[in-house]
Design a protein around this motif. Sequence first.
Motif, PDB file in Angstrom:
ATOM      1  N   ILE A   1      15.840 -26.676 -38.208  1.00  0.00           N
ATOM      2  CA  ILE A   1      15.776 -26.696 -36.732  1.00  0.00           C
ATOM      3  C   ILE A   1      15.418 -28.079 -36.166  1.00  0.00           C
ATOM      4  O   ILE A   1      16.025 -28.524 -35.184  1.00  0.00           O
TER       5      ILE A   1
ATOM      6  N   THR B   1      16.384 -30.466 -32.531  1.00  0.00           N
ATOM      7  CA  THR B   1      15.485 -30.435 -31.372  1.00  0.00           C
ATOM      8  C   THR B   1      14.772 -31.771 -31.162  1.00  0.00           C
ATOM      9  O   THR B   1      14.097 -31.966 -30.166  1.00  0.00           O
TER      10      THR B   1
ATOM     11  N   SER C   1       2.134 -20.126 -32.144  1.00  0.00           N
ATOM     12  CA  SER C   1       3.174 -20.736 -31.313  1.00  0.00           C
ATOM     13  C   SER C   1       2.611 -21.877 -30.473  1.00  0.00           C
ATOM     14  O   SER C   1       3.239 -22.940 -30.366  1.00  0.00           O
TER      15      SER C   1
ATOM     16  N   ILE D   1       9.298 -20.510 -30.257  1.00  0.00           N
ATOM     17  CA  ILE D   1       9.970 -19.313 -29.727  1.00  0.00           C
ATOM     18  C   ILE D   1      10.421 -18.413 -30.882  1.00  0.00           C
ATOM     19  O   ILE D   1      10.275 -17.187 -30.829  1.00  0.00           O
ATOM     20  N   LEU D   2      10.927 -19.055 -31.945  1.00  0.00           N
ATOM     21  CA  LEU D   2      11.371 -18.300 -33.127  1.00  0.00           C
ATOM     22  C   LEU D   2      10.206 -17.494 -33.720  1.00  0.00           C
ATOM     23  O   LEU D   2      10.360 -16.321 -34.085  1.00  0.00           O
TER      24      LEU D   2
ATOM     25  N   ARG E   1       9.444 -26.638 -29.695  1.00  0.00           N
ATOM     26  CA  ARG E   1       9.555 -25.519 -28.750  1.00  0.00           C
ATOM     27  C   ARG E   1      10.401 -24.387 -29.338  1.00  0.00           C
ATOM     28  O   ARG E   1       9.983 -23.221 -29.307  1.00  0.00           O
ATOM     29  N   GLU E   2      11.536 -24.725 -29.927  1.00  0.00           N
ATOM     30  CA  GLU E   2      12.445 -23.685 -30.462  1.00  0.00           C
ATOM     31  C   GLU E   2      11.782 -22.941 -31.627  1.00  0.00           C
ATOM     32  O   GLU E   2      11.930 -21.729 -31.756  1.00  0.00           O
TER      33      GLU E   2
ATOM     34  N   GLU F   1       9.695 -31.057 -29.439  1.00  0.00           N
ATOM     35  CA  GLU F   1      10.712 -30.711 -30.446  1.00  0.00           C
ATOM     36  C   GLU F   1      10.372 -29.429 -31.219  1.00  0.00           C
ATOM     37  O   GLU F   1      11.211 -28.903 -31.949  1.00  0.00           O
TER      38      GLU F   1
END
Lengths: 209, 249
Positions: free
Chosen positions: B82, B86, A151, A166-167, A162-163, A160
């Motif tokens: 994704i 983002t 991570s 977290i996933l 970050r998500e 960009e």
Amino acid sequence: MVHISDGVLPPTMLAAGFVLTAVLLYSSLKGVKAEEIPKISLITAALFVASLVHFPIGPTSVHLIMNGLAGILLGRRAYAGVFVALTLQAVFFQHGGITVLGVNTFNIGLPALLAWQIFEHRRGLKTPRREVVFGGLAGGLAVLTSVLMVSLELLAMGEEFREISILVIGVHLPVVLIEAVVAGGAAGLLVNVKPEMLSGSRNRTSEVH
Amino acid sequence: MSHFDLEECFRLESPIHCWEARARVLSILVLIFSVALAGDIPKALAGLAVALLLIVISRLPLDHVARFMKWPALFLLPFVIILPFTTSGDPLFSISAIAPSAQGLSTGLLFFIRGLAAALLALLIVATAPFTVTIRALRDMGLPGSLEQIFLFAYRYIFLLNEELTTMSRSMDSKGFIKRSDFKTARILSLSLAMLLIRSYERAEEVFLAMISRGYTGTIHVGSRREIGMDDILKCFLVLSAAIGIQAL
């Protein structure tokens, strides 16, 4: 996703991964004896085959990583085992990749060494279930560390990601718990049935020479 | 064909199969790095085209190759899905607050194409020659002896462990074991895996003792290698030119 695929990371990260892995591989294999090879290879193969074992999580399933158990069984040789297992997974399963081999080995191998160190501390606990407790801790924390490392590396590529970072954490939280139970249970059984298989125990085959 | 039946592909005849091992492994490795580091989508597409061309030349069954690509596609797809949402940039379209960016989609697609092309080439390395030949080639190129042996032993143990795992799973199924998302399943799996390790360890010990009795001292002698010929050099030249060409596009 704890194996980062080819084509994702920038060249600087790939280079850093190879340098770190080369250093840790050298240290891992320093002074290795011929009689240790079968055990290292066996656990390496087990790491590979473990990725075939799926655990159901609701409608989907996750596969085991087992780097904690590798550390418990192989000690500092675990890093070499992880390197070989990941290479085999990259070419035979297309999990991970060739260019990310250094980074992936670092992400999974370093926590395996951490698991070994955690498991070594079991000697301080005076209870017959200490292998289960420390095996579980080592197994769970090894996966958690691997996930956090992946991570952080993705996050280091930019805001960009970050998500996706977290996933990666979210998807692997159940794996942390499952691996803790699996590593603890396995260490508990091994100490009763075949204690020489655990890291730091005297290897019977070394008496051959 | 499963992941463990790649050896069936070794019997095929193609210009890739008869390529000298060291030349083949080194050239394809260089190409993998070139493809994985392609800087934009046109370069990555060129890399994917070269990888597909080599797969076609190698005569590997395309439906099997497609099955092998399932995992990299699955791991890389989240980036394509994704990243457009983002990454800031020019919106592709806009529905209320949802506006995926072209830059995000471009980055996601770049990762996807590069990753898929590199995975195809990695498969090409192991599917066109026996694994012992590939490892021997790596040994000749500087792989430490201890690692060579771990690779060779581990490769054999994978088949042994997989066989044991299948037998054990069948035995558990016949006793009515059903995998559920609970503690009991994790506990049973842990004990099964430990038993699998113990059984295999005992067999590994027996094999090791048998090897010692036959004079094993820490080195394995694999068959002699053949010399690199002009046709091997020509294939190297073509593949390395493609690797350089992808970067120079």
